[in-house]
Structures are given as C-alpha cells and as structure tokens.
Motif scaffolding. Structure first.
Motif, PDB file in Angstrom:
ATOM      1  N   ASN A  41       0.847  -1.193   0.000  1.00 21.24           N
ATOM      2  CA  ASN A  41       0.000   0.000   0.000  1.00 21.24           C
ATOM      3  C   ASN A  41       0.878   1.236   0.000  1.00 21.24           C
ATOM      4  OD1 ASN A  41       0.159   1.285   2.815  1.00 21.24           O
ATOM      5  ND2 ASN A  41      -0.158  -0.897   3.299  1.00 21.24           N
ATOM      6  N   ALA A  42       0.258   2.390  -0.220  1.00 22.22           N
ATOM      7  CA  ALA A  42       0.987   3.641  -0.417  1.00 22.22           C
ATOM      8  C   ALA A  42       1.469   4.291   0.875  1.00 22.22           C
ATOM      9  CB  ALA A  42       0.115   4.634  -1.191  1.00 22.22           C
ATOM     10  N   THR A  43       0.890   3.919   2.017  1.00 26.84           N
ATOM     11  CA  THR A  43       1.305   4.519   3.276  1.00 26.84           C
ATOM     12  C   THR A  43       2.584   3.870   3.783  1.00 26.84           C
ATOM     13  OG1 THR A  43      -0.982   5.017   3.823  1.00 26.84           O
ATOM     14  CG2 THR A  43       0.598   5.069   5.632  1.00 26.84           C
ATOM     15  N   TYR A  44       2.543   2.557   3.949  1.00 24.91           N
ATOM     16  CA  TYR A  44       3.730   1.807   4.363  1.00 24.91           C
ATOM     17  C   TYR A  44       3.528   0.339   4.022  1.00 24.91           C
ATOM     18  CZ  TYR A  44       6.982  -0.995   6.922  1.00 24.91           C
ATOM     19  OH  TYR A  44       7.923  -1.925   7.221  1.00 24.91           O
ATOM     20  N   SER A  45       4.521  -0.218   3.409  1.00 28.01           N
ATOM     21  CA  SER A  45       4.584  -1.666   3.219  1.00 28.01           C
ATOM     22  C   SER A  45       6.009  -2.019   2.823  1.00 28.01           C
ATOM     23  CB  SER A  45       3.597  -2.139   2.148  1.00 28.01           C
ATOM     24  OG  SER A  45       3.960  -1.652   0.874  1.00 28.01           O
ATOM     25  N   ILE A  46       6.364  -3.264   3.090  1.00 28.87           N
ATOM     26  CA  ILE A  46       7.693  -3.735   2.702  1.00 28.87           C
ATOM     27  C   ILE A  46       7.859  -3.592   1.195  1.00 28.87           C
ATOM     28  CG2 ILE A  46       9.145  -5.800   2.525  1.00 28.87           C
ATOM     29  CD1 ILE A  46       7.952  -6.621   5.290  1.00 28.87           C
ATOM     30  N   TYR A  47       6.821  -3.925   0.448  1.00 27.29           N
ATOM     31  CA  TYR A  47       6.903  -3.865  -1.013  1.00 27.29           C
ATOM     32  C   TYR A  47       7.117  -2.430  -1.490  1.00 27.29           C
ATOM     33  CZ  TYR A  47       6.132  -5.441  -5.782  1.00 27.29           C
ATOM     34  OH  TYR A  47       6.299  -5.747  -7.105  1.00 27.29           O
TER      35      TYR A  47
END
Length: 196
Positions: free
Chosen positions: A53-59
C-alpha cells in the motif's frame, strides 16, 4: 536480473585518483543494493504483494529503493564516462543542439554552471523527448527531479562527495574544471542515439 559494475579506470584531470577510487566504492554499493533489492522483489511472497500500500509496506519500500539505487548506478556510470580523457572537439550534433536550445556553447555553459550551482545531487544536460528540447535539469536525489522520457547527454555529480576531497567548498572550480574537460566525442555518440 542481476547487474554487474562496469570497471572504470582513473582517466581524468577533473578529480584525483583518491577521490575517484572512493567514488567507485560508492558506485559499487549502489550496484550491490540494486541486486539485493531485485532479488527481494523477485522472491516477494503473495502476502507481501497483498499487503502492498501507499502509506507503508515492505513492497513499497523495495520499489522506492529500487528506483533510487538503480538511478544511482546509471547516473554514476554516465558521470564516470563523462570523466573519460577522450580528446575531441565539440561535435556537429552537440554543437547543433547547444545552438538550437541555448543560443550556443557560451550560453549553455553559463546556464549549465548556474544549474550545477543549484544542484544538491546531479546536474544533467538532457534531451527531453516530449518537447524535443534540450534542458539542464537538476536532481536533488537520484530519483527526484528526473524528467520522464529524457535522455542524458552530460551528467555531473554535484553531491559533495564528488568534489570535497579535491576542491573543498570551491564547487565552482570543480564545475568549470568538469566543463573544461568534457569528452565531447562521448557526448556526440549519445546525441547520435536520438538524432538521425
């Protein structure tokens, strides 16, 4: 897909061998991180992809790191090629571009110098394909300020690590020494890639 560092030799009067060798270590770090990130992206799990997702994710972190690291590799390679000690006069294609888009070499030199003085990261003479215009562009980071569809002709590293050992805080002398030693034959070959 793994990338391999290009071997560069110190062939310049712009920077010392000490500075150049230290700079190559930094470049190798970008190559290594690009490969590490690519490996992690290739092996990302379905859970990692589903959680993106655009807020926070490892990806997201990997994708942001990918553009920063890979641009760091590419920009350094173009910059190191710009330090090559290839004697050549300003070629006809490059001469035409500087005349057409800046009013000649002297006007380009003035504008490029001003752009380089404002740069926190990179100063690039780029051919921008959308408007068919040459522009001096400024990047504060490897992946911040790059114009999509632009083709780099001249790349100058303006991060402090690129000149401080040799020039101290006199970045103006570094810029003028760089411009005075541009290997115009290499720039002419780059211009030939889009000027048929």
């Amino acid at each position: 897909m793994e990338i391999t560092a290009i071997p560069f030799a110190h062939q310049t009067e712009v920077v010392s061998k000490t500075l150049f060798d230290n700079h190559l270590k930094l470049y190798q770090g970008y190559v290594d991180k690009t490969n590490e990130i690519s490996s992690k992206l290739t092996s990302a799990s379905h859970a990692d992809l589903a959680a993106a997702n655009a807020t926070y994710s490892i990806y997201r972190g990997l994708k942001k790191g990918e553009s920063f690291a890979l641009d760091g590799v590419i920009l350094h390679e173009l910059y190191f090629q710009n330090l090559d000690k290839e004697p050549a006069a300003l070629g006809p294609r490059t001469h035409h571009l500087l005349d057409r888009h800046f009013g000649g070499f002297e006007m380009w030199n003035t504008a490029f110098t001003a752009s380089a003085n404002t740069a926190r990261g990179w100063c690039i003479l780029a051919y921008e394909q959308r408007t068919n215009t040459c522009r001096n562009i400024v990047l504060d980071f490897h992946d911040d300020g790059l114009i999509c569809g632009s083709y780099p002709l001249i790349v100058l590293d303006m991060y402090e690590h690129a000149y401080m050992i040799d020039y101290g805080t006199d970045k103006g002398r570094y810029i003028q020494n760089f411009i005075g030693n541009i290997p115009w034959g290499i720039i002419e070959k780059r211009a030939a890639a889009f000027m048929r």
